[in-house]
Design an enzyme around this catalytic site. Structure first.
Site, PDB file in Angstrom:
ATOM      1  N   SER A 174       0.734  -1.225   0.143  1.00 52.26           N
ATOM      2  CA  SER A 174      -0.248  -0.214  -0.134  1.00 52.26           C
ATOM      3  C   SER A 174       1.054   1.363   0.075  1.00 52.26           C
ATOM      4  O   SER A 174       1.947   1.458  -0.754  1.00 52.26           O
ATOM      5  CB  SER A 174      -1.189  -0.059   1.119  1.00 52.26           C
ATOM      6  OG  SER A 174      -2.068   1.020   0.967  1.00 52.26           O
ATOM      7  N   ASP A 301      -9.911  -5.855  -4.162  1.00 55.21           N
ATOM      8  CA  ASP A 301      -9.426  -4.680  -3.405  1.00 55.21           C
ATOM      9  C   ASP A 301     -10.544  -3.412  -3.258  1.00 55.21           C
ATOM     10  O   ASP A 301     -10.671  -2.894  -4.533  1.00 55.21           O
ATOM     11  CB  ASP A 301      -7.789  -4.488  -4.162  1.00 55.21           C
ATOM     12  CG  ASP A 301      -7.216  -3.440  -2.821  1.00 55.21           C
ATOM     13  OD1 ASP A 301      -7.916  -2.618  -2.360  1.00 55.21           O
ATOM     14  OD2 ASP A 301      -6.033  -3.672  -2.906  1.00 55.21           O
ATOM     15  N   HIS A 329      -7.291  -5.869   0.167  1.00 58.82           N
ATOM     16  CA  HIS A 329      -6.147  -4.994   0.264  1.00 58.82           C
ATOM     17  C   HIS A 329      -5.158  -5.364   1.243  1.00 58.82           C
ATOM     18  O   HIS A 329      -4.087  -5.040   1.292  1.00 58.82           O
ATOM     19  CB  HIS A 329      -6.568  -3.757   0.466  1.00 58.82           C
ATOM     20  CG  HIS A 329      -5.414  -2.691   0.408  1.00 58.82           C
ATOM     21  ND1 HIS A 329      -5.277  -2.323  -0.891  1.00 58.82           N
ATOM     22  CD2 HIS A 329      -4.868  -1.879   1.193  1.00 58.82           C
ATOM     23  CE1 HIS A 329      -3.870  -1.271  -0.841  1.00 58.82           C
ATOM     24  NE2 HIS A 329      -4.034  -0.795   0.434  1.00 58.82           N
TER      25      HIS A 329
END
Length: 350
Positions: A174, A301, A329
């Site tokens: 991320s 996601d 995610h």
């Protein structure tokens, strides 16, 4: 005679009921025992991961499917290699860089990698999970983390302390992808490969927040109207962080993750420092541009949609692209085996 037959049938019925009841009780006891054993294993694995990063458990996941890589070389089946312990030394000989440094995303900490650490160690690789500044068990107040450089300091320190001939594989999740990009620009000779896991693989002059802008709205609008902002220096000062409510976190990050891992995350997530998310990164062709980058897309996601991830790899093409179906995610929770196999495959690429 009739009474005898009647009693016999009754006895048979009672015996049948008792048999069914006994089987039912045994199944219930077995189910409870399995749940208790699973809970015990989960706690043991988590405790060892956080305290020592030395686990020996195996965790189930689904098989990932690799697509879109620029390399067309066929590779041996990883499952067969890992299942046959006699092949393990030869398998490791094919991997030049065995050190893998795991960089968590916004709000997370080193704790989120506990399954990945276990699997990589079992394979014979050497994983290290770092807490970025103000994350995990790092005691820095997140309100005081105002730049990407400050946020990335634990990674910078780690790379600076490597010997001259040492190289590592960096894995950034991320917003941690921006820290990986920062490291590629400043320590290009110490990073053999960089893996962006549903990550902010930003281009020169971009901010990590720019990648999320399509999901959250423009930075200006978000900082003016968002109810998730925190004001560590007072309401009359600029916002210092972001902290989503549990319901929002669950929907954004953990829509496919196991309940126990979600529970772990809910008590472990920390506010996201806003400064690093708004920091523009300068990347040059001479340093960042010479790096070997790989991207892992997560196809279920909700925090960084597959469309946005596809756009990232199209605008800033990496050497190889992999995809994990059914992953949210947080693939280290929702698809740990798939993630593991891809990481090992990337480590094997010459």
């Amino acid at each position: 005679m009739g009474n005898t037959m009647c009693m016999t049938k009754k006895e048979i019925r009672e015996a049948g009921k008792n048999g069914i009841g006994s089987r039912s009780r045994r199944m219930e006891r077995s189910k409870r025992r399995s749940l208790l054993e699973e809970e015990l294993l989960h706690r043991q694995a988590l405790s060892m991961a956080i305290q020592q990063h030395q686990l020996s458990q195996r965790f189930d996941g689904s098989i990932s499917r690799r697509v879109g890589s620029t390399s067309s070389r066929r590779r041996n089946d990883l499952t067969d290699q890992l299942a046959n312990s006699k092949q393990l030394p030869e398998f490791l000989e094919n991997i030049k860089t065995k050190k893998i440094v795991l960089i968590h995303g916004e709000g997370f900490g080193a704790w989120c990698w506990y399954k990945t650490i276990a699997l990589l160690e079992e394979t014979g690789l050497v994983p290290t999970a770092l807490d970025l500044t103000g994350s995990g068990i790092d005691l820095t107040n997140t309100n005081n983390v105002t730049s990407l450089e400050a946020y990335s300091k634990p990674l910078i320190d780690y790379l600076e302390n490597l010997s001259e001939d040492e190289k590592v594989i960096l894995v950034g999740h991320s917003a941690g992808g921006a820290c990986v990009s920062y490291a590629l620009e400043h320590f290009p000779t110490k990073i053999a490969k960089a893996v962006f896991l549903c990550a902010t693989m930003i281009s020169d002059g971009q901010r990590p927040f720019d990648v999320f802008a399509e999901e959250l709205g423009s930075a200006e609008l978000f900082t003016q109207e968002s109810k998730f902002l925190t004001y560590g220096n007072g309401k009359d000062k600029p916002a210092t962080g972001i902290m989503f409510e549990k319901e929002q976190m669950h929907g954004l990050y953990f829509n496919q993750s196991p309940t126990k891992d979600v529970a772990l995350a809910m008590v472990s997530m920390r506010p996201i420092p806003l400064g690093p998310m708004m920091d523009k990164l300068s990347l040059t062709p001479e340093k960042y541009g010479t790096s070997r980058r790989f991207y892992i897309q997560t196809l279920d996601d909700h925090a960084l949609s597959p469309d946005v991830q596809e756009k990232l790899v199209r605008v800033n093409p990496p050497e190889g692209v992999f995809k994990i179906r059914g992953s949210d995610h947080s693939p280290f929770f929702s698809k740990p085996q798939s993630l593991h196999k891809i990481l090992v495959e990337i480590a094997q690429i010459p």
